[in-house]
Scaffold this motif. Structure first.
Motif, mmCIF file in Angstrom:
data_model
loop_
_atom_site.group_PDB
_atom_site.id
_atom_site.type_symbol
_atom_site.label_atom_id
_atom_site.label_comp_id
_atom_site.label_asym_id
_atom_site.label_seq_id
_atom_site.Cartn_x
_atom_site.Cartn_y
_atom_site.Cartn_z
ATOM 1 N N SER A 179 52.598 7.442 52.915
ATOM 2 C CA SER A 179 51.976 8.464 52.127
ATOM 3 C C SER A 179 50.503 8.147 51.935
ATOM 4 O O SER A 179 50.046 7.065 52.224
ATOM 5 C CB SER A 179 52.679 8.612 50.777
ATOM 6 O OG SER A 179 53.197 7.413 50.350
ATOM 7 N N ALA A 209 53.551 4.127 47.676
ATOM 8 C CA ALA A 209 54.511 4.729 46.771
ATOM 9 C C ALA A 209 54.858 3.758 45.655
ATOM 10 O O ALA A 209 54.986 2.571 45.862
ATOM 11 C CB ALA A 209 55.775 5.107 47.547
ATOM 12 N N SER A 218 58.180 9.160 49.037
ATOM 13 C CA SER A 218 57.532 9.299 47.740
ATOM 14 C C SER A 218 57.541 10.753 47.281
ATOM 15 O O SER A 218 57.547 11.672 48.097
ATOM 16 C CB SER A 218 56.063 8.837 47.808
ATOM 17 O OG SER A 218 55.952 7.524 48.256
ATOM 18 N N TYR A 219 57.546 10.941 45.979
ATOM 19 C CA TYR A 219 57.175 12.211 45.369
ATOM 20 C C TYR A 219 56.099 11.872 44.344
ATOM 21 O O TYR A 219 55.915 10.709 43.978
ATOM 22 C CB TYR A 219 58.383 12.904 44.724
ATOM 23 C CG TYR A 219 59.070 12.108 43.651
ATOM 24 C CD1 TYR A 219 58.639 12.157 42.323
ATOM 25 C CD2 TYR A 219 60.162 11.294 43.955
ATOM 26 C CE1 TYR A 219 59.268 11.420 41.327
ATOM 27 C CE2 TYR A 219 60.793 10.551 42.973
ATOM 28 C CZ TYR A 219 60.342 10.625 41.665
ATOM 29 O OH TYR A 219 60.962 9.885 40.690
ATOM 30 N N PHE A 220 55.352 12.863 43.899
ATOM 31 C CA PHE A 220 54.197 12.594 43.046
ATOM 32 C C PHE A 220 54.357 13.212 41.658
ATOM 33 O O PHE A 220 54.778 14.368 41.513
ATOM 34 C CB PHE A 220 52.913 13.138 43.688
ATOM 35 C CG PHE A 220 52.397 12.275 44.803
ATOM 36 C CD1 PHE A 220 51.247 11.516 44.637
ATOM 37 C CD2 PHE A 220 53.066 12.202 46.013
ATOM 38 C CE1 PHE A 220 50.773 10.702 45.662
ATOM 39 C CE2 PHE A 220 52.606 11.395 47.050
ATOM 40 C CZ PHE A 220 51.450 10.644 46.869
ATOM 41 N N PRO A 222 52.135 8.409 43.244
ATOM 42 C CA PRO A 222 53.406 8.416 43.974
ATOM 43 C C PRO A 222 54.482 7.584 43.295
ATOM 44 O O PRO A 222 54.207 6.549 42.708
ATOM 45 C CB PRO A 222 53.028 7.810 45.329
ATOM 46 C CG PRO A 222 51.879 6.907 45.008
ATOM 47 C CD PRO A 222 51.131 7.550 43.879
ATOM 48 N N HIS A 250 50.616 16.466 47.918
ATOM 49 C CA HIS A 250 50.734 15.073 48.332
ATOM 50 C C HIS A 250 52.168 14.705 48.707
ATOM 51 O O HIS A 250 52.388 13.878 49.603
ATOM 52 C CB HIS A 250 50.212 14.153 47.229
ATOM 53 C CG HIS A 250 48.723 14.016 47.231
ATOM 54 N ND1 HIS A 250 48.050 13.178 48.082
ATOM 55 C CD2 HIS A 250 47.769 14.639 46.487
ATOM 56 C CE1 HIS A 250 46.747 13.273 47.867
ATOM 57 N NE2 HIS A 250 46.552 14.153 46.900
ATOM 58 N N THR A 251 53.135 15.307 48.035
ATOM 59 C CA THR A 251 54.529 15.046 48.394
ATOM 60 C C THR A 251 54.804 15.495 49.822
ATOM 61 O O THR A 251 55.496 14.811 50.585
ATOM 62 C CB THR A 251 55.484 15.746 47.415
ATOM 63 O OG1 THR A 251 55.293 15.214 46.088
ATOM 64 C CG2 THR A 251 56.941 15.538 47.815
ATOM 65 N N GLN A 279 52.757 13.458 53.082
ATOM 66 C CA GLN A 279 53.076 12.079 53.472
ATOM 67 C C GLN A 279 53.688 12.021 54.879
ATOM 68 O O GLN A 279 53.825 10.943 55.446
ATOM 69 C CB GLN A 279 54.040 11.446 52.470
ATOM 70 C CG GLN A 279 55.443 12.035 52.484
ATOM 71 C CD GLN A 279 56.324 11.489 51.380
ATOM 72 O OE1 GLN A 279 56.696 10.311 51.399
ATOM 73 N NE2 GLN A 279 56.626 12.316 50.387
#
Length: 314
Positions: free
Chosen positions: A59, A63, A84-86, A99, A176-177, A180
């Protein structure tokens, strides 16, 4: 509720919402560069189908994890990919995104679906909040021409009271999620299969969302580990001259250690850092990592700072 407190504060926060082309170099697979191109991408006209060919890639910044360094795998079949998630952090009088790593074991090629499923269901944690409206569900997801299209349920249109800054931060969490992945530059949001322009009254959702590298927190701690006599810190940063100031305080607020470290890049680019603070007695400490203030206190906003609790065992 934590989301609403941060969201309401976001109304008064001055946020530069100009989305720029990513400056930090990101490792990726394939022949195409993962950076966002300035060319406007038209939103898809049809409801997306399932993603078939996405694979995990690092990402834009590491993360977040409190137990292990997060390095997403490019080969999900060989090992469980770290995705990752943000989420959103309120610091230094503005909202940032950071992240959060999760183990995507079993996701196979559907890693983008896994990442957005995690994002939509993620609770607030560690000073970070999720500004996606409660109850929002992922209806479908597809990728074509480097555009990842996510179709969300009608709950996405329910205004969470995020204000202008919060709405832009939510857009960046989504962008951003999605970005990556090496085959994705931008993320197009649909609601119930339809393109939308206005959701919460402050930002335009009609065009694909580009990830702004400067929306990511100036300092992201991806690992904070207490070991006998020491604390080890790992993360990424984009700070003035790549410098990160560090303070360690005990539970009574007493200063125990004061030092600094440097990232591999700074002053406009994101680099990695690893440092160890030694000679610590057993106990629980607050470790504060702070960006330097080149203005000498003249800037309108305080320097960015993040505090993580770490326990040093016997």
């Amino acid at each position: 509720m934590a989301r609403r407190r941060v969201a309401e504060r976001g109304r008064g926060i001055r946020l530069v919402a100009v989305l720029v082309v990513a400056l930090a170099a990101v490792a990726c697979s394939g022949d195409e560069e993962p950076t966002v191109t300035p060319t406007t991408v038209e939103p898809p006209s049809t409801t997306p189908a399932a993603v078939e060919s996405l694979t995990a890639s690092p990402s834009p910044s590491p993360a977040v994890t409190s137990t292990a360094t997060a390095t997403p795998s490019a080969t999900p079949s060989d090992a469980a990919p770290q995705l990752s998630y943000f989420l959103v952090r309120d610091a230094s009088n503005r909202l940032w995104v950071e992240p959060i790593a999760f183990d995507a074991t079993g996701a196979g090629e559907a890693v983008a679906r896994a990442a957005f499923t995690e994002l939509l269901a993620a609770p607030d944690r560690d000073g970070l909040v999720n500004l996606i409206p409660d109850g929002t569900e992922l209806l479908d997801i597809a990728v074509a021409d480097r555009v990842l299209t996510v179709d969300l349920s009608a709950a996405m249109a329910e205004n969470p009271g995020a204000g202008a800054a919060g709405e832009v931060a939510a857009q960046q969490a989504i962008a951003h999620t999605g970005a990556q992945f090496p085959t994705v530059d931008v993320v197009q949001v649909l609601v119930e299969g339809e393109a939308v322009t206005d959701l919460w009254g402050h930002a335009d959702w009609s065009q694909p969302l580009e990830p702004d590298p400067f929306a990511v927190s100036p300092i992201v701690v991806t690992q904070a580990v207490g070991e006998p006599g020491q604390i080890s810190l790992t993360g990424s940063a984009n700070t003035f001259e790549a410098t990160i100031e560090i303070e360690v305080t005990d539970q009574g607020g007493g200063l125990v250690a004061e030092t600094f470290t440097t990232a591999t890049c700074g002053s406009g680019c994101r680099g990695d850092f690893t440092t160890t603070i030694t000679d610590l007695a057993p106990g629980t400490y607050d470790v504060t990592l702070r960006a330097p203030d080149p203005s000498g206190g003249e800037a309108p906003d305080p320097p960015f700072a993040v505090t993580v609790p770490v326990t040093v065992p016997s």
